[in-house]
Design a protein around this motif. Structure first.
Motif, PDB file in Angstrom:
ATOM      1  N   SER A  75       3.729 -40.103 -23.597  1.00 15.11           N
ATOM      2  CA  SER A  75       2.824 -39.083 -24.122  1.00 15.11           C
ATOM      3  C   SER A  75       3.171 -37.713 -23.543  1.00 15.11           C
ATOM      4  N   ALA A  76       3.438 -37.712 -22.212  1.00 16.27           N
ATOM      5  CA  ALA A  76       3.816 -36.449 -21.585  1.00 16.27           C
ATOM      6  C   ALA A  76       5.134 -35.933 -22.147  1.00 16.27           C
ATOM      7  N   ASP A  77       6.072 -36.838 -22.394  1.00 17.98           N
ATOM      8  CA  ASP A  77       7.353 -36.443 -22.974  1.00 17.98           C
ATOM      9  C   ASP A  77       7.167 -35.877 -24.380  1.00 17.98           C
ATOM     10  N   PHE A  78       6.271 -36.528 -25.150  1.00 22.63           N
ATOM     11  CA  PHE A  78       6.004 -36.040 -26.502  1.00 22.63           C
ATOM     12  C   PHE A  78       5.334 -34.670 -26.458  1.00 22.63           C
ATOM     13  N   ARG A  79       4.418 -34.464 -25.487  1.00 24.38           N
ATOM     14  CA  ARG A  79       3.761 -33.160 -25.342  1.00 24.38           C
ATOM     15  C   ARG A  79       4.801 -32.083 -24.985  1.00 24.38           C
ATOM     16  N   VAL A  80       5.689 -32.423 -24.039  1.00 30.00           N
ATOM     17  CA  VAL A  80       6.723 -31.462 -23.633  1.00 30.00           C
ATOM     18  C   VAL A  80       7.637 -31.131 -24.800  1.00 30.00           C
ATOM     19  N   LEU A  81       7.921 -32.140 -25.620  1.00 32.29           N
ATOM     20  CA  LEU A  81       8.784 -31.923 -26.781  1.00 32.29           C
ATOM     21  C   LEU A  81       8.186 -30.865 -27.701  1.00 32.29           C
ATOM     22  N   MET A  82       6.884 -30.957 -27.988  1.00 28.42           N
ATOM     23  CA  MET A  82       6.221 -29.987 -28.847  1.00 28.42           C
ATOM     24  C   MET A  82       6.181 -28.601 -28.200  1.00 28.42           C
ATOM     25  N   VAL A  83       5.948 -28.584 -26.871  1.00 21.13           N
ATOM     26  CA  VAL A  83       5.924 -27.294 -26.178  1.00 21.13           C
ATOM     27  C   VAL A  83       7.309 -26.652 -26.188  1.00 21.13           C
ATOM     28  N   ASP A  84       8.360 -27.470 -26.024  1.00 21.45           N
ATOM     29  CA  ASP A  84       9.722 -26.947 -26.059  1.00 21.45           C
ATOM     30  C   ASP A  84      10.032 -26.359 -27.441  1.00 21.45           C
ATOM     31  N   ALA A  85       9.584 -27.026 -28.498  1.00 18.87           N
ATOM     32  CA  ALA A  85       9.833 -26.520 -29.859  1.00 18.87           C
ATOM     33  C   ALA A  85       9.165 -25.163 -30.049  1.00 18.87           C
ATOM     34  N   GLU A  86       7.911 -25.030 -29.585  1.00 17.86           N
ATOM     35  CA  GLU A  86       7.194 -23.769 -29.724  1.00 17.86           C
ATOM     36  C   GLU A  86       7.823 -22.680 -28.870  1.00 17.86           C
ATOM     37  N   THR A  87       8.259 -23.040 -27.662  1.00  8.68           N
ATOM     38  CA  THR A  87       8.869 -22.061 -26.763  1.00  8.68           C
ATOM     39  C   THR A  87      10.193 -21.552 -27.329  1.00  8.68           C
ATOM     40  N   GLY A  88      11.005 -22.473 -27.889  1.00 10.43           N
ATOM     41  CA  GLY A  88      12.272 -22.054 -28.490  1.00 10.43           C
ATOM     42  C   GLY A  88      12.071 -21.131 -29.679  1.00 10.43           C
ATOM     43  N   GLN A  89      11.046 -21.462 -30.476  1.00 12.11           N
ATOM     44  CA  GLN A  89      10.738 -20.602 -31.645  1.00 12.11           C
ATOM     45  C   GLN A  89      10.388 -19.200 -31.192  1.00 12.11           C
ATOM     46  N   ARG A  90       9.497 -19.039 -30.247  1.00 18.33           N
ATOM     47  CA  ARG A  90       9.039 -17.726 -29.808  1.00 18.33           C
ATOM     48  C   ARG A  90      10.170 -16.947 -29.122  1.00 18.33           C
ATOM     49  N   ASP A 136       0.590 -36.668 -37.512  1.00 23.02           N
ATOM     50  CA  ASP A 136       0.364 -35.741 -38.627  1.00 23.02           C
ATOM     51  C   ASP A 136       0.230 -34.315 -38.123  1.00 23.02           C
ATOM     52  N   THR A 137      -0.525 -34.149 -37.060  1.00 23.65           N
ATOM     53  CA  THR A 137      -0.705 -32.800 -36.497  1.00 23.65           C
ATOM     54  C   THR A 137       0.617 -32.251 -35.984  1.00 23.65           C
ATOM     55  N   ALA A 138       1.396 -33.074 -35.305  1.00 30.01           N
ATOM     56  CA  ALA A 138       2.667 -32.627 -34.751  1.00 30.01           C
ATOM     57  C   ALA A 138       3.649 -32.275 -35.864  1.00 30.01           C
ATOM     58  N   ILE A 139       3.682 -33.102 -36.924  1.00 30.02           N
ATOM     59  CA  ILE A 139       4.604 -32.809 -38.036  1.00 30.02           C
ATOM     60  C   ILE A 139       4.220 -31.508 -38.716  1.00 30.02           C
ATOM     61  N   GLU A 140       2.927 -31.334 -38.894  1.00 32.55           N
ATOM     62  CA  GLU A 140       2.471 -30.091 -39.546  1.00 32.55           C
ATOM     63  C   GLU A 140       2.821 -28.879 -38.694  1.00 32.55           C
ATOM     64  N   ARG A 141       2.647 -29.015 -37.377  1.00 33.83           N
ATOM     65  CA  ARG A 141       2.977 -27.884 -36.495  1.00 33.83           C
ATOM     66  C   ARG A 141       4.467 -27.652 -36.476  1.00 33.83           C
ATOM     67  N   LEU A 142       5.290 -28.682 -36.468  1.00 33.94           N
ATOM     68  CA  LEU A 142       6.742 -28.504 -36.482  1.00 33.94           C
ATOM     69  C   LEU A 142       7.200 -27.900 -37.811  1.00 33.94           C
ATOM     70  N   MET A 173      -1.685 -26.230 -32.718  1.00 32.11           N
ATOM     71  CA  MET A 173      -1.224 -26.533 -31.358  1.00 32.11           C
ATOM     72  C   MET A 173      -2.383 -26.945 -30.461  1.00 32.11           C
ATOM     73  N   ASN A 174      -3.542 -26.233 -30.633  1.00 34.49           N
ATOM     74  CA  ASN A 174      -4.727 -26.616 -29.853  1.00 34.49           C
ATOM     75  C   ASN A 174      -5.205 -28.020 -30.239  1.00 34.49           C
ATOM     76  N   GLN A 175      -5.152 -28.292 -31.548  1.00 34.17           N
ATOM     77  CA  GLN A 175      -5.554 -29.627 -32.016  1.00 34.17           C
ATOM     78  C   GLN A 175      -4.605 -30.689 -31.444  1.00 34.17           C
ATOM     79  N   PHE A 176      -3.314 -30.382 -31.420  1.00 33.66           N
ATOM     80  CA  PHE A 176      -2.331 -31.315 -30.871  1.00 33.66           C
ATOM     81  C   PHE A 176      -2.618 -31.589 -29.398  1.00 33.66           C
ATOM     82  N   ARG A 177      -2.889 -30.503 -28.641  1.00 29.68           N
ATOM     83  CA  ARG A 177      -3.159 -30.688 -27.219  1.00 29.68           C
ATOM     84  C   ARG A 177      -4.420 -31.534 -27.012  1.00 29.68           C
ATOM     85  N   GLN A 178      -5.450 -31.277 -27.799  1.00 25.33           N
ATOM     86  CA  GLN A 178      -6.684 -32.056 -27.680  1.00 25.33           C
ATOM     87  C   GLN A 178      -6.446 -33.534 -27.987  1.00 25.33           C
TER      88      GLN A 178
END
Length: 484
Positions: A75-90, A136-142, A173-178
């Motif tokens: 779960s932590a790895d999956f969370r980091v994966l989403m954070v890395d995607a957002e960080t790379g985008q920005r 679903d939330t992660a795919i939509e955010r990606l 992203m907030n929904q994903f974190r929750q």
């Protein structure tokens, strides 16, 4: 005290142990020990069952804990994966540097693998539904992130920023974190439940161990008490046996002493009666025979010149009287040696040895000082009888050629030693204890407070040593202590 009853029984008669079955043997144990044994058996069985169940549940719980920890890690790895995607985008949108897209591209490439690992480690319908919503939330955010990146690649950075400024991205992203936090909280709750179950199992196992230990201590105390009671009983039994043995020993010693004194008294009475009988035979029978022989001599004188046949008969009768007087003399000498009463022990014993050895063809040597002549009558006759009996035994059994008898006085103690060069004997043989001649000699000497010792070996002759006080009569030594 006279012991006339049956021997006392100290322990109740029981069948031999090999004839007792298990139930009979258990009935011999105290009730408290049986209860403790039963409790230990039950506790052992319960502890064994609990231990086995706890072991199996521990293995299952350990596997579940490992799975939950791996789930939290995924779960932590999956969370980091989403954070890395957002960080790379920005980073790419802010710097227009393509190298900032590396985390985004890595996250996109690893998305399916990371999510599949998380799903594998999260069994159960509830986890499946939560993961579906999370995916679903992660795919939509990606998708939103990828759309912004694609516009930026087409050099439409303004449009890409506009996409970034849309509120849906932040909400997603907030929904994903929750959702991730809720999923991890559920896993943490499950982990706490597993650990609580482990603690409960450990508690019951420890409780069973404590109960089992207490029962074992109880069994040890019961067994120790049983052994102590048995030791006390054995000691009392041994003391009773010892007291009984002492009582019997005292009784035997008393009877032995009584018999010893009686035997000594009978010997004294026998010698006195022999002396009286010898005196009566010498005086009365001797007088009768002498008077009869005198009358016979008168008849022989008065019948001279008469029939020769009558004279021959009177001669035969005279010879018969002479033989009767010789028999009377030998009987009197055997009952009570006249030389012992008139001339003392040295002369009587020397004369007896000389006559007996001459008849038996033995070479006898005697050394008897004259000072031994003045002895009490009981001591003199005892030493004479011992010398007489020892010489008789030598003639009968020793097959000796030489006999040596020596008397000497040392410190007012008479020492007598009789040695022969005969065939010898084994004194430790059982039949030697039944030799009445040796027992009689020993008894005579011990009744006078003396010591009696015989040494012999096969082929090496026999030596008899006697020591008797000359002028005192100590208490008799019990015959049983010196019997062969």
């Amino acid at each position: 005290e006279v012991h006339t009853g049956q021997p006392r029984t100290f322990v109740a008669a029981l069948p031999p142990q090999d004839q007792l079955n298990l139930l009979d043997r258990l009935r011999l144990l105290p009730g408290s020990l049986l209860v403790t044994l039963f409790g230990v058996m039950v506790a052992s069985s319960v502890a064994l069952v609990l231990s086995e169940l706890s072991y199996r549940r521990t293995l299952g719980n350990a596997a579940r804990v490992t799975q939950i920890l791996n789930r939290l890690d995924a779960s932590a790895d999956f969370r980091v994966l989403m954070v890395d995607a957002e960080t790379g985008q920005r980073g790419f949108l802010l710097t227009h540097d393509i190298s900032y897209l590396a985390p985004f591209e890595s996250a996109t490439a690893r998305f399916d693998a990371s999510f599949n690992r998380l799903r594998t480690l999260s069994p159960g319908p509830a986890n499946g539904k939560a993961l579906d919503r999370l995916r679903d939330t992660a795919i939509e955010r990606l998708s939103l992130t990828e759309r912004s990146v694609n516009r930026a690649r087409d050099s439409s950075f303004d449009q890409a920023v506009d996409v970034l400024r849309e509120g849906s991205g932040k909400e997603l992203m907030n929904q994903f974190r929750q959702q991730v936090s809720a999923f991890e909280a559920s896993a943490a709750t499950e982990l706490s439940a597993v650990r609580a179950a482990q603690g409960k199992d450990t508690f019951w196992l420890r409780l069973a161990t404590v109960v089992f230990t207490l029962l074992v201590f109880g069994l040890l105390i019961a067994v120790t008490r049983l052994f102590l009671d048995e030791a006390v009983r054995q000691r009392a039994y041994a003391k009773e046996k010892e007291d009984e043995a002492d009582r019997m020993q005292r009784l035997v010693m008393a009877r032995t002493t009584e018999l010893f004194d009686l035997s000594a008294h009978l010997q004294t009475v026998s010698e006195r009666e022999k002396a009286d009988l010898a005196r009566n035979l010498h005086d009365e029978l001797g007088g009768l025979l002498t008077a009869a022989r005198m009358d016979l001599s008168w008849l022989q004188g008065a019948t001279k010149g008469m029939d020769a046949q009558i004279a021959a008969k009177l001669g035969q009768l005279n010879m018969a009287f002479t033989q009767a007087m010789d028999v009377k003399r030998r009987v009197v000498e055997s009952l009570r040696p006249a030389l012992l009463d008139h001339f003392g022990l040295p002369t009587a014993l020397q004369n007896h040895f000389d006559d007996t050895c001459k008849k038996a063809g033995l070479n006898c040597k005697t050394t008897i000082p004259e000072e031994i002549a003045e002895l009490p009558q009981d001591l003199a006759i005892a030493l004479f009888r011992v010398g007489q009996e020892s010489l008789t035994n030598i003639i009968r059994h020793a097959k000796a050629k030489n006999v040596d008898m020596t008397f000497e006085i040392l410190d007012d103690v008479i020492h007598v030693r009789v040695r022969d060069d005969g065939v010898g004997m084994e004194l430790d043989k059982p039949q030697m204890s039944h030799s009445h001649g040796i027992s009689g000699m020993r008894h005579r000497i011990q009744s006078l407070g003396g010591t009696f010792q015989m040494v012999s070996a096969v082929g090496r002759g026999t030596s008899l040593t006697i020591a008797v006080p000359r002028n005192r009569s100590p208490a008799p030594v019990p015959f049983a202590e010196h019997a062969p």
